[in-house]
Scaffold this motif. Sequence first.
Motif, mmCIF file in Angstrom:
data_model
loop_
_atom_site.group_PDB
_atom_site.id
_atom_site.type_symbol
_atom_site.label_atom_id
_atom_site.label_comp_id
_atom_site.label_asym_id
_atom_site.label_seq_id
_atom_site.Cartn_x
_atom_site.Cartn_y
_atom_site.Cartn_z
ATOM 1 N N TYR A 290 -34.530 -26.587 74.993
ATOM 2 C CA TYR A 290 -35.220 -27.779 74.481
ATOM 3 C C TYR A 290 -34.252 -28.670 73.700
ATOM 4 N N LEU A 291 -33.465 -28.061 72.798
ATOM 5 C CA LEU A 291 -32.489 -28.830 72.018
ATOM 6 C C LEU A 291 -31.463 -29.490 72.927
ATOM 7 N N GLY A 292 -31.051 -28.747 73.956
ATOM 8 C CA GLY A 292 -30.090 -29.286 74.906
ATOM 9 C C GLY A 292 -30.618 -30.517 75.614
ATOM 10 N N TYR A 293 -31.850 -30.428 76.119
ATOM 11 C CA TYR A 293 -32.478 -31.567 76.785
ATOM 12 C C TYR A 293 -32.624 -32.753 75.823
ATOM 13 N N MET A 294 -33.024 -32.454 74.593
ATOM 14 C CA MET A 294 -33.272 -33.503 73.609
ATOM 15 C C MET A 294 -31.981 -34.252 73.268
ATOM 16 N N LEU A 295 -30.906 -33.500 73.008
ATOM 17 C CA LEU A 295 -29.626 -34.127 72.677
ATOM 18 C C LEU A 295 -29.093 -34.930 73.857
ATOM 19 N N ALA A 296 -29.183 -34.346 75.052
ATOM 20 C CA ALA A 296 -28.673 -35.042 76.245
ATOM 21 C C ALA A 296 -29.468 -36.324 76.507
ATOM 22 N N ALA A 297 -30.785 -36.263 76.313
ATOM 23 C CA ALA A 297 -31.627 -37.453 76.524
ATOM 24 C C ALA A 297 -31.288 -38.533 75.498
ATOM 25 N N PHE A 298 -31.114 -38.125 74.249
ATOM 26 C CA PHE A 298 -30.777 -39.074 73.188
ATOM 27 C C PHE A 298 -29.407 -39.697 73.464
ATOM 28 N N GLY A 299 -28.464 -38.866 73.906
ATOM 29 C CA GLY A 299 -27.134 -39.366 74.245
ATOM 30 C C GLY A 299 -27.179 -40.356 75.393
ATOM 31 N N THR A 300 -28.014 -40.081 76.376
ATOM 32 C CA THR A 300 -28.160 -40.981 77.524
ATOM 33 C C THR A 300 -28.736 -42.326 77.090
ATOM 34 N N ILE B 143 -20.389 -45.337 73.082
ATOM 35 C CA ILE B 143 -20.147 -44.576 74.322
ATOM 36 C C ILE B 143 -19.650 -43.178 73.979
ATOM 37 N N TYR B 144 -18.704 -43.093 73.059
ATOM 38 C CA TYR B 144 -18.211 -41.780 72.629
ATOM 39 C C TYR B 144 -19.325 -40.971 71.971
ATOM 40 N N ALA B 145 -20.127 -41.620 71.128
ATOM 41 C CA ALA B 145 -21.225 -40.915 70.446
ATOM 42 C C ALA B 145 -22.218 -40.367 71.473
ATOM 43 N N GLY B 146 -22.533 -41.179 72.478
ATOM 44 C CA GLY B 146 -23.451 -40.725 73.515
ATOM 45 C C GLY B 146 -22.903 -39.547 74.289
ATOM 46 N N LEU B 147 -21.606 -39.587 74.607
ATOM 47 C CA LEU B 147 -20.987 -38.479 75.342
ATOM 48 C C LEU B 147 -20.972 -37.190 74.523
ATOM 49 N N ILE B 148 -20.737 -37.301 73.222
ATOM 50 C CA ILE B 148 -20.774 -36.111 72.360
ATOM 51 C C ILE B 148 -22.134 -35.443 72.451
ATOM 52 N N LEU B 149 -23.193 -36.236 72.358
ATOM 53 C CA LEU B 149 -24.550 -35.686 72.410
ATOM 54 C C LEU B 149 -24.851 -35.096 73.787
ATOM 55 N N ILE B 150 -24.437 -35.779 74.842
ATOM 56 C CA ILE B 150 -24.700 -35.284 76.199
ATOM 57 C C ILE B 150 -23.943 -33.982 76.447
ATOM 58 N N PHE B 151 -22.667 -33.935 76.090
ATOM 59 C CA PHE B 151 -21.870 -32.731 76.312
ATOM 60 C C PHE B 151 -22.377 -31.563 75.462
#
Length: 200
Positions: free
Chosen positions: A78-88, A131-139
Amino acid sequence: MDSSYVYLIIFWAVFYLHHSLFASLNIKRKIKALVKKAYLWNRLLYTGIASILFFGIFIYSGTIEPNLLLHPTDVLTYLGYMLAAFGTIILVKSFKNFSGKRFSGLTPHDDLEIKEELIQTGIHGYIRHPIYAGLILIFTGYFLFSPTLASLIHVGMLLLYLPIGIYLEEKKLLAIFGEAYKKYQSNVPALIPRGIKKAG
């Protein structure tokens, strides 16, 4: 460490080296002097090579036998999906002020001659490098969803590169925009927003 992971680290190093080297103003000027009018297509070539390297890395990492570092749980997923979605969402918002065709190079242009506007609105009013902030969250989200050694390397290599990438990018932006970017630097943090005050 298995040689597969060593290769993965090397591939990321090559990707980030390409990212910084060919975004350098000095390198761009040398390329332009060499290829003349064909420089109009330099951005498209740069984007194409970067895309091949980026997606190639993930395709390669998918061939590595998973080495789990954490036991997958519903909470981590769940946390993984949430962070990746927020990063996207952050990534999408960060591209709103750019021309997609110009950014990718599909619109031929000389980026050494055409001075782009310094964007300080939207999400760029809160952080300088969304862009970097989003990639950090997605990764990071990807690692929590699939907590393997390969996904940890993805995150680790990004975090190792960020101080270098930000330094080189801001050095270039200071050379282009001068005092305007220096003021922007002083008003807006690099990656983590502070409060709701926007640059202006």
